[in-house]
Design a protein around this motif. Structure first.
Motif, PDB file in Angstrom:
ATOM      1  N   ASP A  92       4.948   7.086 -16.248  1.00 34.37           N
ATOM      2  CA  ASP A  92       5.968   5.880 -15.805  1.00 34.37           C
ATOM      3  C   ASP A  92       5.614   5.686 -14.158  1.00 34.37           C
ATOM      4  O   ASP A  92       5.625   4.604 -13.729  1.00 34.37           O
ATOM      5  CB  ASP A  92       7.459   6.116 -15.890  1.00 34.37           C
ATOM      6  N   GLU A  93       5.306   6.858 -13.447  1.00 34.69           N
ATOM      7  CA  GLU A  93       5.047   6.902 -12.156  1.00 34.69           C
ATOM      8  C   GLU A  93       3.732   6.079 -11.813  1.00 34.69           C
ATOM      9  O   GLU A  93       3.510   4.991 -11.056  1.00 34.69           O
ATOM     10  CB  GLU A  93       4.793   8.016 -11.506  1.00 34.69           C
ATOM     11  N   ALA A  94       2.826   6.345 -12.948  1.00 39.00           N
ATOM     12  CA  ALA A  94       1.411   5.551 -12.612  1.00 39.00           C
ATOM     13  C   ALA A  94       1.774   4.143 -13.072  1.00 39.00           C
ATOM     14  O   ALA A  94       0.888   3.156 -12.512  1.00 39.00           O
ATOM     15  CB  ALA A  94       0.491   6.053 -13.870  1.00 39.00           C
ATOM     16  N   ARG A  95       2.718   3.678 -13.985  1.00 38.59           N
ATOM     17  CA  ARG A  95       2.999   2.114 -14.215  1.00 38.59           C
ATOM     18  C   ARG A  95       3.366   1.519 -12.739  1.00 38.59           C
ATOM     19  O   ARG A  95       3.384   0.461 -12.643  1.00 38.59           O
ATOM     20  CB  ARG A  95       3.932   2.019 -15.387  1.00 38.59           C
ATOM     21  N   HIS A  96       4.247   2.382 -12.185  1.00 39.22           N
ATOM     22  CA  HIS A  96       5.050   1.704 -11.131  1.00 39.22           C
ATOM     23  C   HIS A  96       4.000   1.584 -10.067  1.00 39.22           C
ATOM     24  O   HIS A  96       4.265   0.476  -9.215  1.00 39.22           O
ATOM     25  CB  HIS A  96       6.044   2.881 -10.370  1.00 39.22           C
ATOM     26  N   ALA A  97       3.079   2.189 -10.137  1.00 41.04           N
ATOM     27  CA  ALA A  97       1.800   2.000  -9.050  1.00 41.04           C
ATOM     28  C   ALA A  97       0.964   0.741  -9.243  1.00 41.04           C
ATOM     29  O   ALA A  97       0.294   0.246  -8.454  1.00 41.04           O
ATOM     30  CB  ALA A  97       1.051   3.206  -8.820  1.00 41.04           C
ATOM     31  N   GLY A  98       1.283   0.101 -10.395  1.00 45.20           N
ATOM     32  CA  GLY A  98       0.545  -1.119 -10.857  1.00 45.20           C
ATOM     33  C   GLY A  98       1.311  -2.205 -10.879  1.00 45.20           C
ATOM     34  O   GLY A  98       2.351  -2.186 -10.947  1.00 45.20           O
ATOM     35  N   PHE A 127       3.140  10.414  -9.628  1.00 40.12           N
ATOM     36  CA  PHE A 127       2.484  10.467 -10.698  1.00 40.12           C
ATOM     37  C   PHE A 127       1.710  11.964 -10.823  1.00 40.12           C
ATOM     38  O   PHE A 127       1.746  12.723 -11.843  1.00 40.12           O
ATOM     39  CB  PHE A 127       1.296   9.412 -11.042  1.00 40.12           C
ATOM     40  N   LEU A 128       1.049  12.162  -9.624  1.00 43.57           N
ATOM     41  CA  LEU A 128       0.329  13.485  -9.526  1.00 43.57           C
ATOM     42  C   LEU A 128       1.222  14.663  -9.530  1.00 43.57           C
ATOM     43  O   LEU A 128       0.838  15.645 -10.288  1.00 43.57           O
ATOM     44  CB  LEU A 128      -0.412  13.485  -8.359  1.00 43.57           C
ATOM     45  N   LEU A 129       2.227  14.389  -9.015  1.00 44.58           N
ATOM     46  CA  LEU A 129       3.346  15.719  -8.861  1.00 44.58           C
ATOM     47  C   LEU A 129       3.888  16.030 -10.578  1.00 44.58           C
ATOM     48  O   LEU A 129       3.890  17.055 -10.917  1.00 44.58           O
ATOM     49  CB  LEU A 129       4.361  15.455  -8.089  1.00 44.58           C
ATOM     50  N   LEU A 170       5.993  12.030 -19.514  1.00 48.46           N
ATOM     51  CA  LEU A 170       6.496  10.546 -19.735  1.00 48.46           C
ATOM     52  C   LEU A 170       6.726  10.150 -18.333  1.00 48.46           C
ATOM     53  O   LEU A 170       6.563   8.972 -18.098  1.00 48.46           O
ATOM     54  CB  LEU A 170       7.711  10.613 -20.511  1.00 48.46           C
ATOM     55  N   MET A 171       7.386  10.943 -17.545  1.00 46.75           N
ATOM     56  CA  MET A 171       7.673  10.571 -15.949  1.00 46.75           C
ATOM     57  C   MET A 171       6.272  10.494 -15.349  1.00 46.75           C
ATOM     58  O   MET A 171       6.458   9.443 -14.438  1.00 46.75           O
ATOM     59  CB  MET A 171       8.615  11.790 -15.466  1.00 46.75           C
ATOM     60  N   ALA A 172       5.482  11.139 -15.580  1.00 46.70           N
ATOM     61  CA  ALA A 172       4.059  10.768 -15.145  1.00 46.70           C
ATOM     62  C   ALA A 172       3.428   9.585 -15.263  1.00 46.70           C
ATOM     63  O   ALA A 172       3.064   8.909 -14.402  1.00 46.70           O
ATOM     64  CB  ALA A 172       3.051  11.888 -15.158  1.00 46.70           C
ATOM     65  N   VAL A 212       0.801  -1.191   0.114  1.00 46.56           N
ATOM     66  CA  VAL A 212       0.020   0.105  -0.185  1.00 46.56           C
ATOM     67  C   VAL A 212       0.943   1.157   0.074  1.00 46.56           C
ATOM     68  O   VAL A 212       0.646   2.266  -0.671  1.00 46.56           O
ATOM     69  CB  VAL A 212      -0.936   0.096   1.006  1.00 46.56           C
ATOM     70  N   ARG A 213       1.809   1.230   0.746  1.00 46.38           N
ATOM     71  CA  ARG A 213       2.777   2.310   0.921  1.00 46.38           C
ATOM     72  C   ARG A 213       3.588   2.593  -0.468  1.00 46.38           C
ATOM     73  O   ARG A 213       3.398   3.851  -0.872  1.00 46.38           O
ATOM     74  CB  ARG A 213       3.676   2.288   2.103  1.00 46.38           C
ATOM     75  N   SER A 214       3.863   1.664  -1.205  1.00 45.40           N
ATOM     76  CA  SER A 214       4.678   1.817  -2.401  1.00 45.40           C
ATOM     77  C   SER A 214       3.593   2.506  -3.502  1.00 45.40           C
ATOM     78  O   SER A 214       3.938   3.158  -4.202  1.00 45.40           O
ATOM     79  CB  SER A 214       5.088   0.266  -2.735  1.00 45.40           C
ATOM     80  N   CYS A 215       2.379   1.820  -3.426  1.00 46.22           N
ATOM     81  CA  CYS A 215       1.489   2.240  -4.415  1.00 46.22           C
ATOM     82  C   CYS A 215       1.128   3.750  -4.150  1.00 46.22           C
ATOM     83  O   CYS A 215       0.963   4.481  -5.338  1.00 46.22           O
ATOM     84  CB  CYS A 215       0.169   1.448  -4.586  1.00 46.22           C
ATOM     85  N   VAL A 216       0.793   3.881  -2.948  1.00 43.82           N
ATOM     86  CA  VAL A 216       0.477   5.294  -2.894  1.00 43.82           C
ATOM     87  C   VAL A 216       1.656   6.394  -3.017  1.00 43.82           C
ATOM     88  O   VAL A 216       1.678   7.404  -3.617  1.00 43.82           O
ATOM     89  CB  VAL A 216       0.080   5.660  -1.129  1.00 43.82           C
ATOM     90  N   SER A 217       3.067   5.736  -2.539  1.00 44.07           N
ATOM     91  CA  SER A 217       4.042   6.560  -3.217  1.00 44.07           C
ATOM     92  C   SER A 217       4.371   6.982  -4.581  1.00 44.07           C
ATOM     93  O   SER A 217       4.498   8.089  -4.860  1.00 44.07           O
ATOM     94  CB  SER A 217       5.352   6.313  -2.282  1.00 44.07           C
ATOM     95  N   GLU A 218       4.133   5.728  -5.290  1.00 45.48           N
ATOM     96  CA  GLU A 218       4.285   6.168  -6.712  1.00 45.48           C
ATOM     97  C   GLU A 218       3.123   6.972  -7.309  1.00 45.48           C
ATOM     98  O   GLU A 218       3.298   7.480  -8.235  1.00 45.48           O
ATOM     99  CB  GLU A 218       4.278   4.644  -7.337  1.00 45.48           C
ATOM    100  N   PHE A 219       1.798   6.612  -6.904  1.00 46.94           N
ATOM    101  CA  PHE A 219       0.900   7.584  -7.345  1.00 46.94           C
ATOM    102  C   PHE A 219       0.902   9.008  -6.980  1.00 46.94           C
ATOM    103  O   PHE A 219       0.524  10.025  -7.852  1.00 46.94           O
ATOM    104  CB  PHE A 219      -0.523   6.960  -6.804  1.00 46.94           C
TER     105      PHE A 219
END
Length: 211
Positions: free
Chosen positions: A49-55, A21-23, A45-47, A11-18
């Motif tokens: 990738d962050e969204a992908r990281h959260a999945g 993504f927002l930033l 593009l970085m946003a 949960v922490r990892s997904c929230v952190s990556e998301f």
């Protein structure tokens, strides 16, 4: 206990990556608005990738994704003036110090998860610091030195103080708890300043920008 540690880390990892993504998404939007489409596209593009990281599918895509460290390296090298003189010293010091501190406190909060995986949290954090410092030499004019100074020792003291502050939250609200918490916060702040001021060394990185 193992299930709770795993779920907490997930949960922490997904929230952190998301949140990343927002930033990056907001920065991208503002750059497009400011008529900087090239930077806006890069942050877009970085946003992504962050969204992908959260999945969960991110592991299968690891070989084809942008490396954010390389992107920040390129951005910094595009503005040589950021790395010169006092500004370069402060940028190098603040960036690396904040990265190391954030990572160590994050690892501290997930100690049970790393222990579950058979990883020593302190040794893992130390290795991340060494690798990050080595990578930073390609972009920053200065990096911290870990030999012959108190940087790592201060890191451990910060973690110990942080844990005491967390444990204190579980105690009933009393004047004694308030005073003890205040003392811990002042100690934490003093350690932060002391660690921030630890020695740095020149890397010899070229200042002309990208060749």
């Amino acid at each position: 206990m193992q299930k709770e540690a795993y779920e907490s880390d997930l949960v922490r990892s997904c929230v952190s990556e998301f949140s990343g993504f927002l930033l990056f998404k907001e920065l991208s939007r503002r750059l497009f608005k400011a008529s900087r489409p090239e930077l806006g596209r890069l942050l877009q593009l970085m946003a992504r990738d962050e969204a992908r990281h959260a999945g969960f599918p991110n592991r299968a895509q690891v070989s084809g994704r942008h490396r954010h460290g390389d992107i920040f390296n390129m951005l910094i090298r595009c503005w040589p003036e950021l790395r010169q003189g006092l500004r370069g010293r402060l940028l190098s010091r603040f960036f690396l110090w904040s990265v190391f501190l954030t990572h160590r406190l994050t690892v501290c909060e997930r100690d049970s998860f790393y222990t579950l995986l058979g990883i020593d949290p302190a040794r893992f954090d130390a290795e991340v610091m060494r690798q990050t410092n080595r990578t930073a030499r390609r972009a920053f004019p200065y990096v911290f030195t870990f030999e012959g100074n108190r940087y790592v020792e201060l890191r451990d003291q910060l973690v110990d103080t942080f844990r005491q502050m967390q444990a204190l939250r579980e105690q009933p609200a009393t004047p004694g708890r308030f005073l003890k918490n205040l003392g811990l916060k002042l100690r934490f702040a003093r350690l932060l300043v002391h660690q921030f001021c630890q020695p740095i060394e020149a890397t010899g990185v070229q200042l002309e920008g990208i060749a």
